[in-house]
Design a protein around this motif. Structure first.
Motif, PDB file in Angstrom:
ATOM      1  N   PHE A   1     -61.227 -34.131 -64.162  1.00 21.24           N
ATOM      2  CA  PHE A   1     -62.491 -34.034 -63.433  1.00 21.24           C
ATOM      3  C   PHE A   1     -62.447 -34.756 -62.081  1.00 21.24           C
ATOM      4  N   CYS A   2     -63.247 -34.237 -61.142  1.00 25.31           N
ATOM      5  CA  CYS A   2     -63.604 -35.031 -59.971  1.00 25.31           C
ATOM      6  C   CYS A   2     -64.924 -35.700 -60.328  1.00 25.31           C
ATOM      7  N   PHE A   3     -64.936 -37.007 -60.413  1.00 21.28           N
ATOM      8  CA  PHE A   3     -66.137 -37.687 -60.893  1.00 21.28           C
ATOM      9  C   PHE A   3     -67.110 -38.062 -59.776  1.00 21.28           C
ATOM     10  N   THR A   4     -66.830 -37.572 -58.554  1.00 21.28           N
ATOM     11  CA  THR A   4     -67.868 -37.707 -57.517  1.00 21.28           C
ATOM     12  C   THR A   4     -68.543 -36.354 -57.276  1.00 21.28           C
ATOM     13  N   ASP A   5     -68.054 -35.339 -57.967  1.00 25.72           N
ATOM     14  CA  ASP A   5     -68.655 -34.005 -57.849  1.00 25.72           C
ATOM     15  C   ASP A   5     -69.829 -33.909 -58.837  1.00 25.72           C
TER      16      ASP A   5
ATOM     17  N   THR B   1     -57.330 -38.464 -60.577  1.00 28.17           N
ATOM     18  CA  THR B   1     -56.408 -38.640 -59.456  1.00 28.17           C
ATOM     19  C   THR B   1     -56.940 -37.844 -58.259  1.00 28.17           C
ATOM     20  N   CYS B   2     -58.227 -37.521 -58.327  1.00 29.37           N
ATOM     21  CA  CYS B   2     -58.830 -36.679 -57.300  1.00 29.37           C
ATOM     22  C   CYS B   2     -58.811 -37.386 -55.935  1.00 29.37           C
ATOM     23  N   THR B   3     -58.392 -36.651 -54.927  1.00 27.66           N
ATOM     24  CA  THR B   3     -58.391 -37.196 -53.563  1.00 27.66           C
ATOM     25  C   THR B   3     -59.167 -36.262 -52.639  1.00 27.66           C
ATOM     26  N   CYS B   4     -60.223 -35.655 -53.200  1.00 25.34           N
ATOM     27  CA  CYS B   4     -61.015 -34.729 -52.386  1.00 25.34           C
ATOM     28  C   CYS B   4     -61.810 -35.520 -51.336  1.00 25.34           C
ATOM     29  N   GLU B   5     -62.411 -34.803 -50.411  1.00 23.73           N
ATOM     30  CA  GLU B   5     -63.144 -35.478 -49.334  1.00 23.73           C
ATOM     31  C   GLU B   5     -64.301 -36.311 -49.856  1.00 23.73           C
TER      32      GLU B   5
END
Ligand SMILES: [Zn+2]
Length: 600
Positions: free
Chosen positions: A125-129, A159-163
């Motif tokens: 998961f991206c946990f800021t999404d 390990t998400c490195t999205c904006e």
């Protein structure tokens, strides 16, 4: 229902395992293949993985099936999603773990493939999404509405490195951001929503076997174990040579012990699987042995479809019955306390390599409170107050073994107070060894299996005793140093650049290391590498061969009057030699197998 005396067995059903159930009648027949060999007391039924969400009807029906058999039922969640892979159609982005039912090769049961024909990759998961956060909250609520307990499989990291994550991270390191994030996610998206739906829901977090990378991926062992009701340990063995994880097998034991010391009494069990392990039955069984040597309460078999109707199950059942007959003799595990603080890395898995070289360890998240010898590695340097604690330890008369990695990390920070040893940027290569004799002279020439590359640790003549040295033409280099500080002794152990090179040391050098570092434990092994010893507080111990061939070791036991009993056979061993100070016993060992001993 038949049970084991000393431990429990559980089976994990992933969403794909559950989706493969056609009718309960057919399933009953298939499940009996496991029941025939194993006393299964619990199952975990997964509610979500990738793009698969199980229906409440299916989960309730399978839950009822097991409850009718007297088998306990809990839930499971794998926090992964599927993402589109349309932009890079020629690259397989299914990730390092892969997915689907291919891991077991020819023995694996064919599993339903999610979204057949659609090129997609799964991801954590991206946990800021916000949409992903909402999804996890709903999964937790749903799972708690059906089960009074659930476990999170070890994809519960990011390990998400999205904006969005970069923005949220701000000035923090990725490590700190993810540690903070996952502690917050645990409370607000998993535990609180689950407890709101079902206040008596027991929520368990399972930690993977890759402890060295927890902090980088947000596994927060400092905060999360305080939030969750229980923790659970990944004790899966990985093939050190051929799998990306390249984790030493001793980790199945050491991680279980570290986790037990993180949350005493609340480490629910160890979790094994046949994936990425060495393709040999004995190694599969060894994962189970090591989990139980470490006093795992429950062994989770992942996953149903990977093991049902395979060759792994009958020998596992046979050997667990044998182990159950003898394990009750052993007490609480003990070993050289090695300080592995939360979020530490540096000399990763070093104690696992040394464990397979015949040293017994008890890894701890806090500075060990003991009067015995402790080990400090580069990982221990994570604690900013470690030298202060080491000083107090030495002043009270206890000993310490520091590694060359710890020396390097602490140089310029005060380690100079304790030893004349200095980590240098020089290297030496050798396969010849010498061991300290009388009057500062080395005796013997011992030959290792191959060249080993060491960092050069310098020291002051007469400021330290060199107990083992690597010999070169016209020179030699310290591998084990000893000096005194206050009322204790400081040993400095030089660590080869490749930790597995300890296995190239000659028997004499390995035995000397064991003799010095294990003296307070009362037993040490004289013999080759890749033999482990697991010790308990009631004069019992287990010896496990990690070798592929037969070997014979000698056990040195403190005291001249002790009898050594092989617990499985009940036979007393005849000593090879008895002295006032020690008794020596010769023990033959079978490949990838163990013996349990009792001193009386
Ligand atoms: Zn993100």
């Amino acid at each position: 229902m038949a049970t084991y005396k000393n431990f429990d067995i559980a089976v994990y059903f992933s969403t794909r395992c559950l989706a493969s159930i056609t009718t309960l009648e057919a399933f009953e027949k298939e499940f009996s293949l496991l029941e025939k060999h194993l006393n299964i007391s619990k199952v975990y039924l997964e509610t979500h993985r990738d793009d698969m969400d199980m229906s409440a009807d299916l989960l309730r029906s399978v839950k009822g099936f097991f409850e009718n058999k007297g088998i306990k039922v809990s839930g499971g969640i794998t926090s992964t999603l599927f993402k589109s892979q349309e932009n890079k159609p020629l690259i397989d982005e299914t990730g390092i773990f892969g997915c689907g039912g291919t891991v077991m090769g020819e023995n694996a049961k064919a599993l339903p493939s999610p979204q057949k024909g659609v090129k997609k990759a799964w991801t954590t998961f991206c946990f800021t999404d916000q949409a992903s956060r909402q999804k996890l909250k709903e999964i937790s609520e749903f799972t708690a509405s059906i089960f009074d307990e659930f476990i999170l499989d070890d994809f519960y990291f990011t390990t998400c490195t999205c904006e969005s994550c970069i923005k949220e991270k701000g000035d923090r390191s990725w490590e700190q951001f993810r540690l903070d994030l996952m502690a917050e996610v645990s409370k607000s998206l998993v535990i609180d929503p689950a407890k709101k739906v079902n206040p008596k829901c027991n929520v368990i977090i399972k930690y993977p076997n890759w402890i060295e990378a927890y902090q980088e991926t947000g596994y927060n062992t400092e905060i999360e174990p305080l939030l969750f009701d229980e923790i659970y340990t990944g004790t899966e063995t990985r093939d050190t040579n051929h799998s990306i994880q390249h984790l030493p097998r001793y980790g199945s034991y050491s991680l279980m012990r570290w986790m037990e010391n993180v949350k005493p009494g609340k480490n629910g069990g160890g979790w094994i699987d046949p994936g990425q392990g060495i393709r040999n039955l004995a190694y599969y069984l060894e994962q189970a042995y090591l989990t139980y040597f470490a006093k795992g309460r429950e062994l989770m078999l992942f996953c149903y479809s990977w093991i049902v109707d395979t060759i792994f199950v009958p020998p596992l059942g046979f050997e667990l019955e044998k182990l159950d007959e003898v394990l009750g003799e052993t007490g609480n595990p003990v070993g050289i306390p090695v300080y592995e603080p939360h979020h530490a890395h540096g000399e990763d898995h070093l104690y696992d390599y040394l464990g397979m070289a015949g040293l017994a360890f008890e890894p701890q998240p806090s500075f060990p409170e003991t009067d015995s010898l402790i080990m400090l590695t580069a990982n221990s340097a994570r604690d900013e107050r470690v030298l202060e604690k080491m000083k107090a330890h030495l002043i009270k008369g206890a000993d310490v073994c520091i590694t060359s990695g710890f020396l390097e990390a602490m140089q310029g920070k005060g380690i100079e107070e304790f030893t004349s040893a200095r980590y240098t940027d020089k290297k030496a290569v050798s396969r010849d060894y010498m061991i300290s004799g009388m009057g500062s002279v080395f005796f013997g020439d011992y030959y290792g299996r191959n060249d080993v590359l060491f960092p050069v640790v310098s020291y002051s003549n007469n400021g330290a005793d060199c107990l083992i040295a690597a010999r070169k033409d016209d020179n030699n280099f310290a591998l084990l140093l000893r000096n005194h500080y206050a009322n204790g002794t400081v040993y400095t152990l030089t660590i080869p650049d490749d930790y597995a090179d300890f296995y190239k040391y000659p028997v004499e050098a390995l035995t000397t290391i064991r003799q010095y570092l294990m003296s307070s434990l009362g037993v040490y092994i004289e013999g080759v590498d890749n033999v482990g010893i697991f010790m308990y507080d009631n004069e019992t111990f287990i010896v496990e061969s990690f070798l592929d061939n037969d070997t014979i070791i000698k056990l040195h036991v403190a005291g001249g009057a002790k009898k050594l009993i092989d617990v499985r056979s009940g036979q007393e061993l005849t000593p090879l030699l008895r002295k006032e100070s020690e008794s020596i016993f010769e023990v033959p060992l079978k490949p990838v197998f163990y013996k349990v001993f009792k001193l009386v």
